[in-house]
Motif scaffolding. Structure first.
Motif, PDB file in Angstrom:
ATOM      1  N   SER A  70       0.712 -67.777   7.407  1.00  0.00           N
ATOM      2  CA  SER A  70      -0.638 -67.236   7.540  1.00  0.00           C
ATOM      3  C   SER A  70      -0.561 -65.782   7.997  1.00  0.00           C
ATOM      4  CB  SER A  70      -1.454 -68.069   8.539  1.00  0.00           C
ATOM      5  OG  SER A  70      -0.864 -68.010   9.809  1.00  0.00           O
ATOM      6  N   GLU A  71      -1.575 -65.051   7.657  1.00  0.00           N
ATOM      7  CA  GLU A  71      -1.724 -63.651   8.046  1.00  0.00           C
ATOM      8  C   GLU A  71      -0.495 -62.814   7.681  1.00  0.00           C
ATOM      9  OE1 GLU A  71      -3.348 -63.053  11.985  1.00  0.00           O
ATOM     10  OE2 GLU A  71      -4.184 -65.081  11.965  1.00  0.00           O
ATOM     11  N   VAL A  72       0.024 -63.045   6.497  1.00  0.00           N
ATOM     12  CA  VAL A  72       1.167 -62.265   6.019  1.00  0.00           C
ATOM     13  C   VAL A  72       0.619 -61.073   5.242  1.00  0.00           C
ATOM     14  CG1 VAL A  72       3.183 -62.287   4.526  1.00  0.00           C
ATOM     15  CG2 VAL A  72       2.633 -64.293   5.896  1.00  0.00           C
ATOM     16  N   GLN A  73       1.118 -59.908   5.576  1.00  0.00           N
ATOM     17  CA  GLN A  73       0.722 -58.712   4.849  1.00  0.00           C
ATOM     18  C   GLN A  73       1.975 -58.032   4.323  1.00  0.00           C
ATOM     19  OE1 GLN A  73      -1.642 -56.261   7.433  1.00  0.00           O
ATOM     20  NE2 GLN A  73      -3.137 -57.875   7.830  1.00  0.00           N
ATOM     21  N   GLY A 105       6.989 -62.835   2.046  1.00  0.00           N
ATOM     22  CA  GLY A 105       6.019 -63.572   2.858  1.00  0.00           C
ATOM     23  C   GLY A 105       5.932 -65.035   2.472  1.00  0.00           C
TER      24      GLY A 105
END
Length: 119
Positions: A70-73, A105
């Motif tokens: 989650s919340e991978v950029q 990611g």
């Protein structure tokens, strides 16, 4: 000097004559309780072992894997070629595996269940 074949025949005849009567070979009729062996835990009853003899098709294999990403950029990333070349595992021993990742990611989960059948 007797040949090995002659000795085997004599042994076979002796065993055949000594095993002609049925009955218990133990003086008391039953085996004594085995003594515990230090470091090996408790002794398993014969009744329990009867249900788990060789040849039964009992599989106790389960893998419960869970994961989250989650919340991978990831920005302006370049991934390379994902290649396993000839002889990459040459000379490997055991159970060689290749885990490949062609992205960014990601969550990689790897698990193996190895069922061995002895006949």
């Amino acid at each position: 000097m007797q040949s090995a074949f002659q000795m085997m025949v004599a042994l076979g005849v002796a065993l055949a004559f000594s095993c002609t009567e049925s009955g218990s070979a133990h003086a008391g009729g039953s085996l004594p309780e085995p003594a515990p062996i230090p470091g090996f835990g408790r002794i398993v009853d014969t009744e329990v072992l009867e249900t788990q003899r060789g040849g039964s098709d009992l599989h106790l294999s389960e893998i419960h894997a869970s994961g989250a990403v989650s919340e991978v950029q990831a920005y302006d990333l370049v991934t390379g070629h994902n290649i396993v070349s000839d002889n990459a595992l040459a000379g490997a021993a055991g159970l060689p595996m290749v885990i490949q990742n062609s992205g960014n990611g990601v969550l990689i989960q790897n698990a193996v269940i190895l069922n061995v059948q002895v006949q």
